[in-house]
Design an enzyme around this catalytic site. Structure first.
Site, PDB file in Angstrom:
ATOM      1  N   ASP A  37       0.756  -1.027  -0.004  1.00  0.00           N
ATOM      2  CA  ASP A  37       0.092   0.076  -0.108  1.00  0.00           C
ATOM      3  C   ASP A  37       0.880   1.339  -0.074  1.00  0.00           C
ATOM      4  O   ASP A  37       1.962   1.296   0.467  1.00  0.00           O
ATOM      5  CB  ASP A  37      -0.704   0.292   1.032  1.00  0.00           C
ATOM      6  CG  ASP A  37      -2.254  -0.761   1.162  1.00  0.00           C
ATOM      7  OD1 ASP A  37      -2.604  -1.297  -0.231  1.00  0.00           O
ATOM      8  OD2 ASP A  37      -2.906  -1.074   2.034  1.00  0.00           O
TER       9      ASP A  37
ATOM     10  N   LYS B  37      -3.236   3.414  -3.120  1.00  0.00           N
ATOM     11  CA  LYS B  37      -4.677   3.686  -3.234  1.00  0.00           C
ATOM     12  C   LYS B  37      -4.484   5.342  -2.905  1.00  0.00           C
ATOM     13  O   LYS B  37      -4.889   6.173  -1.664  1.00  0.00           O
ATOM     14  CB  LYS B  37      -5.688   3.268  -2.239  1.00  0.00           C
ATOM     15  CG  LYS B  37      -5.737   1.741  -2.442  1.00  0.00           C
ATOM     16  CD  LYS B  37      -6.902   0.917  -1.559  1.00  0.00           C
ATOM     17  CE  LYS B  37      -7.085  -0.359  -1.674  1.00  0.00           C
ATOM     18  NZ  LYS B  37      -8.009  -1.075  -0.839  1.00  0.00           N
TER      19      LYS B  37
END
Length: 410
Positions: A200, A222
């Site tokens: 991530d 993200k």
């Protein structure tokens, strides 16, 4: 006659009598390992430290509350002599020698028949370091060697190849709030053993530079309101690589189960029959405020703290947060993923009774070199975000604890 080196050996003490003489600091350090080894431990001592006494109260050891007496080492396999009475130590040591009981002396290594090595463990491996002779014993040097080896095994800088087949699967690793030093020891070790890492944006990115060249790194970043890798695509990537017999690490920011969708990934893996290990991580909800000098609880100020997601506004029909109830709480409110919604959040809290002058702190890029803190109140926080150009990721702390620490701003 030249002194011979000690012969290293691992004792299997399960169910076997071990006698410890003295209930002070030496016993406090050594007893946990003896208990973990399954030994039948008898402590002989008039007194003990509170920690040692707690072990006896819990039934982990037997305790005879008196000084050493002849015969205490009967039926013992191993003895630790650590009283403050040199004469009693000498008598106990003589009894151990007479009965062929291996004996450690905390006060006189040369008089002992056994030495306790500096030990540490890493994933089923025990590292034990001994000096070669009593005269050359340097406990600090020995402990430093132990620490260096264990730390190298844990963080992957000292890599020993596995000669047996590894169990493939997926590890959901909580990487902590951003500082690479705040990942757990287990998480860092699993990262060092990975074939594939799906990372991530909020994970500790600096750790990726330490990975060997053969490790495939997949970016699952993200970025807010930008490109993102759909959760279903992440689940599929985890499953596909694991089915190829690879060891996969899903490196996530914070903790996998604190707004990290860890359970969604675990469920997908379970449905696919993929074994999964979950490694908890330090949540940014407590670590980032702490790094900025803000305790989420403080005696006389806040007896509770609540963590909520601010990724949808209070008036959004998708919101599951009971904002009116939160406004009535007297403790600390920590909002994650709420930078762009903080104006509406503040308005809602004020509308339901939260004082407009309630202190607020926004901590951006917490625990990293780019960390900065912006202070405001509920009435001014929306403007502060605009004028100070606060960007995610940022943790928002609402409550009187903001003014407690030495880092609080006027």
């Amino acid at each position: 006659m030249a002194e011979h080196p000690a012969y290293p050996v691992g004792l299997r003490l399960t169910g076997r009598r071990v006698v410890v003489l003295g209930g002070g600091q030496v016993a406090q350090r050594r007893l946990p390992a003896l208990i973990a080894a399954g030994a039948d431990v008898l402590l002989v001592s008039p007194g003990a430290t509170p920690s040692v006494e707690a072990m006896a109260d819990a039934g982990e050891i037997a305790w005879r509350r008196r000084p050493y007496a002849e015969g205490d080492l009967a039926d013992a396999w191993y003895a630790l002599i650590a009283t403050s009475d040199p004469e009693a130590n000498a008598r106990a040591s003589a009894e151990a020698e007479a009965h062929r009981v291996w004996c450690v002396r905390s006060d006189d290594a040369e008089a002992a028949t056994a030495w306790t090595p500096a030990t540490g463990t890493s994933e089923g491996v025990t590292v034990a370091v001994l000096t070669t002779s009593a005269r050359g014993r340097d406990p600090r040097h020995t402990a430093a060697i132990r620490d260096a080896v264990v730390e190298g095994l844990r963080d992957g800088t000292l890599v020993a190849p596995h000669h047996r087949t590894r169990t493939t699967g997926v590890a959901l690793v909580g990487g902590g709030p951003g500082d690479p030093d705040l990942i757990t020891v287990r998480g860092r070790r699993l990262l060092a053993e990975a074939d594939v890492v799906i990372a991530d944006r909020l994970g500790p990115r600096d750790l990726l530079a330490e990975l060997p060249p053969h490790v495939e790194v997949i970016d699952a970043a993200k970025i807010p309101y930008g490109r993102f890798m759909a959760q279903e695509a992440i689940n599929n990537a985890l499953i596909e690589h694991a089915k190829q017999g690879k060891t996969v690490v899903r490196l996530k920011g914070g903790d996998p189960y604190v707004f990290g969708r860890g359970m969604e990934e675990l469920q997908a893996l379970a449905e696919a029959g993929i074994p999964c290990t979950v490694v908890p991580g330090i949540s940014s909800s407590i670590s980032v405020p702490g790094a900025a000098g803000i305790p989420v609880t403080h005696r006389g100020v806040a007896h509770e703290f609540t963590v909520v997601s601010g990724h949808v506004a209070p008036d959004d029909e998708r919101s599951l947060v009971d904002w009116p109830s939160l406004a009535k709480l007297t403790g600390t409110l920590v909002v994650l993923m709420g930078v762009d919604k903080i104006g509406k959040i503040a308005e809602t809290l004020i509308a339901h009774g939260k004082p407009a002058d309630t202190p607020v702190a926004l901590v951006q890029e917490g625990t990293t070199a780019a960390q900065r803190r912006v202070d405001a109140t509920l009435a001014t926080v929306a403007e502060a975000v605009r004028t100070e150009d606060v960007k995610p990721p940022a943790v928002i702390v609402i409550g009187e604890v903001v003014t407690v620490g030495p880092s609080a701003q006027a």
